[in-house]
Enzyme design. Sequence first.
Site, PDB file in Angstrom:
ATOM      1  CE  LYS A  10      41.604  37.563  34.601  1.00 61.34           C
ATOM      2  NZ  LYS A  10      41.099  37.992  35.943  1.00 61.34           N
ATOM      3  CE1 TYR A  50      42.029  43.707  35.671  1.00 64.53           C
ATOM      4  CE2 TYR A  50      44.011  42.580  34.296  1.00 64.53           C
ATOM      5  CZ  TYR A  50      43.024  42.841  35.138  1.00 64.53           C
ATOM      6  OH  TYR A  50      41.791  41.572  34.292  1.00 64.53           O
ATOM      7  CG  ASN A 113      39.626  35.271  38.188  1.00 62.47           C
ATOM      8  OD1 ASN A 113      39.955  35.884  37.262  1.00 62.47           O
ATOM      9  ND2 ASN A 113      38.421  36.405  38.765  1.00 62.47           N
ATOM     10  CG  HIS A 116      38.677  41.822  31.879  1.00 63.21           C
ATOM     11  ND1 HIS A 116      39.029  41.982  32.845  1.00 63.21           N
ATOM     12  CD2 HIS A 116      37.902  42.391  30.882  1.00 63.21           C
ATOM     13  CE1 HIS A 116      37.944  43.617  32.743  1.00 63.21           C
ATOM     14  NE2 HIS A 116      37.660  44.029  31.782  1.00 63.21           N
ATOM     15  CD  GLU A 127      37.572  46.675  30.572  1.00 64.30           C
ATOM     16  OE1 GLU A 127      37.413  47.027  32.407  1.00 64.30           O
ATOM     17  OE2 GLU A 127      36.811  45.513  30.494  1.00 64.30           O
TER      18      GLU A 127
HETATM   19  P1  ADP Z   1      37.021  40.911  37.926  1.00 68.04           P
HETATM   20  O1  ADP Z   1      37.771  40.516  37.022  1.00 68.04           O
HETATM   21  O2  ADP Z   1      35.178  40.051  38.158  1.00 68.04           O
HETATM   22  O3  ADP Z   1      35.549  42.397  37.504  1.00 68.04           O
HETATM   23  P2  ADP Z   1      37.596  42.665  40.133  1.00 68.04           P
HETATM   24  O4  ADP Z   1      37.405  43.761  38.843  1.00 68.04           O
HETATM   25  O5  ADP Z   1      37.164  43.201  41.046  1.00 68.04           O
HETATM   26  O6  ADP Z   1      37.355  41.415  39.586  1.00 68.04           O
HETATM   27  O7  ADP Z   1      38.986  42.177  40.017  1.00 68.04           O
HETATM   28  C1  ADP Z   1      40.185  41.891  39.020  1.00 68.04           C
HETATM   29  C2  ADP Z   1      40.761  40.988  38.957  1.00 68.04           C
HETATM   30  O8  ADP Z   1      41.802  40.752  40.390  1.00 68.04           O
HETATM   31  C3  ADP Z   1      39.946  39.871  39.202  1.00 68.04           C
HETATM   32  O9  ADP Z   1      39.592  38.935  37.690  1.00 68.04           O
HETATM   33  C4  ADP Z   1      40.984  38.597  39.765  1.00 68.04           C
HETATM   34  O10 ADP Z   1      42.266  38.293  38.646  1.00 68.04           O
HETATM   35  C5  ADP Z   1      41.752  40.076  40.912  1.00 68.04           C
HETATM   36  N1  ADP Z   1      41.912  39.595  42.074  1.00 68.04           N
HETATM   37  C6  ADP Z   1      40.562  40.080  41.888  1.00 68.04           C
HETATM   38  N2  ADP Z   1      40.362  40.183  43.866  1.00 68.04           N
HETATM   39  C7  ADP Z   1      41.310  39.645  44.395  1.00 68.04           C
HETATM   40  C8  ADP Z   1      42.094  39.851  45.585  1.00 68.04           C
HETATM   41  N3  ADP Z   1      41.260  39.269  46.509  1.00 68.04           N
HETATM   42  N4  ADP Z   1      43.111  38.858  45.567  1.00 68.04           N
HETATM   43  C9  ADP Z   1      43.923  38.718  44.441  1.00 68.04           C
HETATM   44  N5  ADP Z   1      43.366  39.119  42.908  1.00 68.04           N
HETATM   45  C10 ADP Z   1      42.039  39.061  42.750  1.00 68.04           C
HETATM   46 MG    MG Z   2      36.521  44.222  37.055  1.00 73.26          MG
END
Ligand code: ADP
Ligand code: MG
Length: 140
Positions: A10, A50, A113, A116, A127
């Site tokens: 990212k 997304y 974070n 992805h 994807e």
């Molecule tokens: P992952 O990336 O671990 O699969 P998700 O699919 O639930 O997580 O979420 C997609 C992305 O959205 C996350 O990697 C993160 O960048 C963002 N995200 C998820 N939950 C939150 C939150 N509570 N607040 C802000 N950003 C979030």
């Molecule tokens: Mg996810």
Amino acid sequence: MQEQTLSIIKPDAVEKNQIGNILARFEKEGLKIVAAKMLHLPEETAKKFYIVHKDRPFYMDLVRFMISGPILVLILEGADAVAKNRKIMGATDLAKAEKGTIRKDFAESIERNAVHGSDSKENAKVEIEFFFTKKEIFSR
Ligand code: ADP
Ligand code: MG
């Protein structure tokens, strides 16, 4: 089972010059990089990628973050690649991520974070097709 999964480094991790360090984590665990491209996503593409999160409160923030700079999009291949990649990544929220995971070591927040990763074999297929044509994938 040999599998492929989609990974994205990212904008936060690209900005911090951590591409190589993150790629090394995948290779160290036996995953192969079989496709890779750097992209700076248009807003519409990020929104589409997304779309499953469109009703979540963080959706537009997430989109803005993902278009804030270039990303590296990858296909990782190997035994149980989908689950293995999720394990190497660590939990979404770095506060919950285990020691030694990418997110523990490189994430700044639950949003910024670092990586992805596809969360299921079905989503991995969708994807991968979202970002790559067959000719861009070098399975080996
Ligand atoms: P992952 O990336 O671990 O699969 P998700 O699919 O639930 O997580 O979420 C997609 C992305 O959205 C996350 O990697 C993160 O960048 C963002 N995200 C998820 N939950 C939150 C939150 N509570 N607040 C802000 N950003 C979030
Ligand atoms: Mg996810």
